[in-house]
Write a protein that holds these residues in place. Structure first.
Motif, PDB file in Angstrom:
ATOM      1  N   MET A  90      29.250 -65.170  30.112  1.00 46.78           N
ATOM      2  CA  MET A  90      30.121 -65.205  28.914  1.00 46.78           C
ATOM      3  C   MET A  90      29.046 -64.266  27.967  1.00 46.78           C
ATOM      4  N   GLU A 133      30.061 -62.333  24.500  1.00 48.84           N
ATOM      5  CA  GLU A 133      31.239 -62.800  23.959  1.00 48.84           C
ATOM      6  C   GLU A 133      31.280 -63.399  22.554  1.00 48.84           C
ATOM      7  N   LYS A 134      32.428 -63.102  21.736  1.00 45.27           N
ATOM      8  CA  LYS A 134      32.419 -63.528  20.557  1.00 45.27           C
ATOM      9  C   LYS A 134      32.153 -65.121  20.106  1.00 45.27           C
TER      10      LYS A 134
END
Length: 155
Positions: free
Chosen positions: A117, A120-121
């Motif tokens: 991840m 990731e935002k």
């Protein structure tokens, strides 16, 4: 280790959900992942300790049969004289094994997600909800009654 430490296996993921959910956006992304993973590591170690205590302590064996233990029983809601809703923690052989399985798999997911991840935002939100999912799975396993199981199943 005493079986009352099983409360930590339930409350630490809940605390991390609240902590990362409220303060996670104010921290660097990697810090939230490391905090979530470290908390899950502590939860896993405590779960292993609880399970090993339950399986190898002779006080939980009566006539060669391992006895279930109601570690915590708290009256949450009283409706009239005869109806009460209790919340608690119940340990039996299946519960002890599932504590190990759930915390180990959740720790592996936390570790894997650090790299997967990355960038990731919603990284902070992801770790907060991962802790909530772990909390709900552990709560489902240690449930003392059908109402508590329903609450954690719906989470």
């Amino acid at each position: 280790m005493d079986l009352s430490y099983s409360v930590i296996t339930i409350l630490l993921p809940l605390f991390m959900f609240l902590f990362l959910g409220l303060l996670g956006m104010k921290m660097p992304k990697q810090l939230t992942g490391i905090l979530g993973t470290c908390a899950m590591l502590v939860t896993t170690v405590v779960a292993y300790g609880v399970a090993l205590t339950y399986f190898f302590d002779p006080q939980y064996v009566v006539d060669g049969v391992r006895q279930p233990v109601n570690v915590l029983d708290y009256t949450w809601l009283t409706l009239g004289d005869k109806l009460t809703v209790n919340l608690g923690i119940f340990i039996d052989p299946i519960t002890a094994m599932m504590l190990i399985v759930i915390t180990t798999i959740s720790l592996m997911v936390h570790l894997y997600s650090l790299g997967y991840m990355h960038g990731e935002k919603g990284f902070q939100r992801y770790y907060a909800f991962l802790s909530l999912f772990t909390f709900s799975m552990l709560g489902l396993v240690v449930a003392t009654n059908i109402f508590q199981m329903f609450i954690f199943f719906e989470m």
